[in-house]
Write a protein that holds these residues in place. Structure first.
Motif, PDB file in Angstrom:
ATOM      1  N   UNK A   1     -12.512 -10.487   0.496  1.00 43.25           N
ATOM      2  CA  UNK A   1     -12.445 -10.743  -0.940  1.00 43.25           C
ATOM      3  C   UNK A   1     -11.001 -10.848  -1.419  1.00 43.25           C
ATOM      4  N   UNK A   2     -10.857 -11.276  -2.662  1.00 38.36           N
ATOM      5  CA  UNK A   2      -9.526 -11.369  -3.283  1.00 38.36           C
ATOM      6  C   UNK A   2      -9.362 -10.369  -4.419  1.00 38.36           C
ATOM      7  N   UNK A   3     -10.245  -9.383  -4.494  1.00 36.58           N
ATOM      8  CA  UNK A   3     -10.119  -8.416  -5.578  1.00 36.58           C
ATOM      9  C   UNK A   3      -8.851  -7.588  -5.391  1.00 36.58           C
ATOM     10  N   UNK A   4      -8.345  -7.056  -6.478  1.00 32.86           N
ATOM     11  CA  UNK A   4      -7.052  -6.377  -6.464  1.00 32.86           C
ATOM     12  C   UNK A   4      -7.104  -5.081  -5.661  1.00 32.86           C
ATOM     13  N   UNK A   5      -5.921  -4.619  -5.293  1.00 29.34           N
ATOM     14  CA  UNK A   5      -5.811  -3.372  -4.537  1.00 29.34           C
ATOM     15  C   UNK A   5      -6.358  -2.209  -5.359  1.00 29.34           C
ATOM     16  N   UNK A   6      -6.078  -2.216  -6.642  1.00 29.54           N
ATOM     17  CA  UNK A   6      -6.566  -1.123  -7.488  1.00 29.54           C
ATOM     18  C   UNK A   6      -8.088  -1.122  -7.564  1.00 29.54           C
ATOM     19  N   UNK A   7      -8.692  -2.324  -7.632  1.00 33.15           N
ATOM     20  CA  UNK A   7     -10.157  -2.411  -7.667  1.00 33.15           C
ATOM     21  C   UNK A   7     -10.759  -1.935  -6.353  1.00 33.15           C
ATOM     22  N   UNK A   8     -10.144  -2.301  -5.243  1.00 30.63           N
ATOM     23  CA  UNK A   8     -10.633  -1.860  -3.942  1.00 30.63           C
ATOM     24  C   UNK A   8     -10.560  -0.344  -3.842  1.00 30.63           C
ATOM     25  N   UNK A   9      -9.438   0.202  -4.300  1.00 33.15           N
ATOM     26  CA  UNK A   9      -9.255   1.654  -4.280  1.00 33.15           C
ATOM     27  C   UNK A   9     -10.395   2.350  -5.009  1.00 33.15           C
ATOM     28  N   UNK A  10     -10.731   1.842  -6.180  1.00 36.26           N
ATOM     29  CA  UNK A  10     -11.796   2.447  -6.979  1.00 36.26           C
ATOM     30  C   UNK A  10     -13.164   2.201  -6.349  1.00 36.26           C
ATOM     31  N   UNK A  11     -13.374   0.997  -5.808  1.00 33.06           N
ATOM     32  CA  UNK A  11     -14.667   0.624  -5.241  1.00 33.06           C
ATOM     33  C   UNK A  11     -15.051   1.493  -4.059  1.00 33.06           C
ATOM     34  N   UNK A  12     -14.080   1.829  -3.215  1.00 30.57           N
ATOM     35  CA  UNK A  12     -14.390   2.606  -2.006  1.00 30.57           C
ATOM     36  C   UNK A  12     -14.280   4.110  -2.234  1.00 30.57           C
ATOM     37  N   UNK A  13     -13.953   4.523  -3.478  1.00 32.10           N
ATOM     38  CA  UNK A  13     -14.071   5.934  -3.812  1.00 32.10           C
ATOM     39  C   UNK A  13     -12.803   6.767  -3.833  1.00 32.10           C
ATOM     40  N   UNK A  14     -11.617   6.137  -3.741  1.00 27.27           N
ATOM     41  CA  UNK A  14     -10.389   6.933  -3.807  1.00 27.27           C
ATOM     42  C   UNK A  14     -10.096   7.326  -5.252  1.00 27.27           C
ATOM     43  N   UNK A  15      -9.561   8.520  -5.425  1.00 30.12           N
ATOM     44  CA  UNK A  15      -9.319   9.059  -6.764  1.00 30.12           C
ATOM     45  C   UNK A  15      -8.139   8.400  -7.457  1.00 30.12           C
ATOM     46  N   UNK A  16      -7.217   7.830  -6.681  1.00 33.59           N
ATOM     47  CA  UNK A  16      -6.073   7.144  -7.264  1.00 33.59           C
ATOM     48  C   UNK A  16      -5.584   6.070  -6.304  1.00 33.59           C
ATOM     49  N   UNK A  17      -4.902   5.069  -6.878  1.00 37.09           N
ATOM     50  CA  UNK A  17      -4.385   3.993  -6.042  1.00 37.09           C
ATOM     51  C   UNK A  17      -3.299   4.492  -5.094  1.00 37.09           C
ATOM     52  N   UNK A  18      -2.481   5.411  -5.550  1.00 34.18           N
ATOM     53  CA  UNK A  18      -1.403   5.929  -4.702  1.00 34.18           C
ATOM     54  C   UNK A  18      -1.962   6.681  -3.492  1.00 34.18           C
ATOM     55  N   UNK A  19      -3.031   7.447  -3.708  1.00 36.08           N
ATOM     56  CA  UNK A  19      -3.646   8.168  -2.592  1.00 36.08           C
ATOM     57  C   UNK A  19      -4.319   7.195  -1.623  1.00 36.08           C
ATOM     58  N   UNK A  20      -4.902   6.137  -2.173  1.00 30.84           N
ATOM     59  CA  UNK A  20      -5.507   5.092  -1.341  1.00 30.84           C
ATOM     60  C   UNK A  20      -4.461   4.454  -0.429  1.00 30.84           C
ATOM     61  N   UNK A  21      -3.320   4.067  -1.023  1.00 28.47           N
ATOM     62  CA  UNK A  21      -2.265   3.429  -0.236  1.00 28.47           C
ATOM     63  C   UNK A  21      -1.731   4.382   0.834  1.00 28.47           C
ATOM     64  N   UNK A  22      -1.532   5.622   0.452  1.00 26.87           N
ATOM     65  CA  UNK A  22      -1.045   6.625   1.398  1.00 26.87           C
ATOM     66  C   UNK A  22      -2.030   6.807   2.556  1.00 26.87           C
ATOM     67  N   UNK A  23      -3.317   6.906   2.246  1.00 27.05           N
ATOM     68  CA  UNK A  23      -4.345   7.092   3.276  1.00 27.05           C
ATOM     69  C   UNK A  23      -4.462   5.869   4.168  1.00 27.05           C
ATOM     70  N   UNK A  24      -4.391   4.690   3.568  1.00 31.87           N
ATOM     71  CA  UNK A  24      -4.507   3.447   4.330  1.00 31.87           C
ATOM     72  C   UNK A  24      -3.354   3.311   5.322  1.00 31.87           C
TER      73      UNK A  24
END
Length: 261
Positions: free
Chosen positions: A218-241
């Protein structure tokens, strides 16, 4: 292909034409839409069917460690060894069977991205292998087990089922414990004992694998992906990824798009 056996598990899907699969005394003709599983150390051969002009199939061959994680793991003893020890060496399934659809979809994702050797993709392949095996276990490989072992298998599968179903929501240990019919404390202790990792670590890895799927498809934004897969914040998502793949989500998306050009 000459007669051979291997230490790896082999799962294949016929894409074009037809092939004959022979495992010792058993021979099966596989048509387009058929899939099959051959367990390790089973002597077998694959060849185009008589009269078939062409045959093309995607074979997914992997060492058992990709599934079990390490020697002595719960998955090895509960879901791999019982299948290995059965007399059956060959299993056939078809895309028309409703339960097989996720297998075909997951394996197509691997087939479409097979040239990708990035850490993120390798992580996702491992998760796909485990998901496919659980489907095969539930529908083909499982056998009736008695007593305590059967109870243990049912309990851990119920916990994994909960995480795979509600990974995109805010995690609730109380809800997971209720779903699994155990206390909160026992839920944490039992999961770590059986999986050799905490619930939070498992959930984080599963969410990352789901994020990989969305980044690729998909082309959805990083912030949308972060929220869609259940991360509490975008920064934590990026760190975990980055922790799991050594790439940021944006860098991984650019890498995948670069490969498709």
């Amino acid at each position: 292909m000459n007669w051979h056996k291997q230490t790896a598990v082999e799962i294949a899907i016929v894409l074009e034409g037809s092939i004959n699969v022979t495992v010792l005394e058993r021979e099966e003709t596989m048509e387009v839409g058929d899939g099959f599983l051959i367990l390790p150390e089973r002597l077998h051969t694959l060849k185009p069917s008589k009269g078939a002009k062409a045959a093309r199939y995607f074979t997914f061959i992997f060492e058992p460690a990709l599934l079990t994680g390490f020697k002595g793991s719960f998955f090895e003893h509960a879901f791999y060894f019982p299948a290995l020890n059965k007399k059956e060496a060959f299993y056939k399934f078809n895309i028309q069977d409703k339960w097989t659809r996720p297998i075909f979809e997951q394996m197509k994702r691997v087939y479409d991205q097979e040239a990708d050797d990035s850490p993120a993709f390798q992580l996702n392949v491992q998760r796909i292998v485990q998901d496919v095996w659980i489907i095969l276990w539930n529908n083909l490989l499982s056998k009736e087990e008695a007593g305590e072992r059967k109870q243990h298998n049912a309990r851990i599968l119920k916990m994994i089922e909960y995480l795979h179903t509600y990974y995109s929501s805010k995690f609730s240990l109380s809800d997971m414990a209720t779903h699994s019919n155990v206390s909160r404390g026992e839920c944490c202790r039992y999961f770590k004992k059986m999986m050799h990792m905490t619930i939070s670590d498992y959930l984080m890895e599963y969410r990352v694998s789901k994020a990989v799927e969305l980044l690729e498809s998909s082309d959805i934004s990083i912030s949308e992906i972060s929220e869609t897969v259940g991360f509490s914040s975008q920064s934590y998502f990026i760190e975990s990824f980055k922790k799991k793949t050594r790439l940021s989500p944006l860098a991984y998306r650019k890498f995948i798009k670069g490969m498709s050009k």
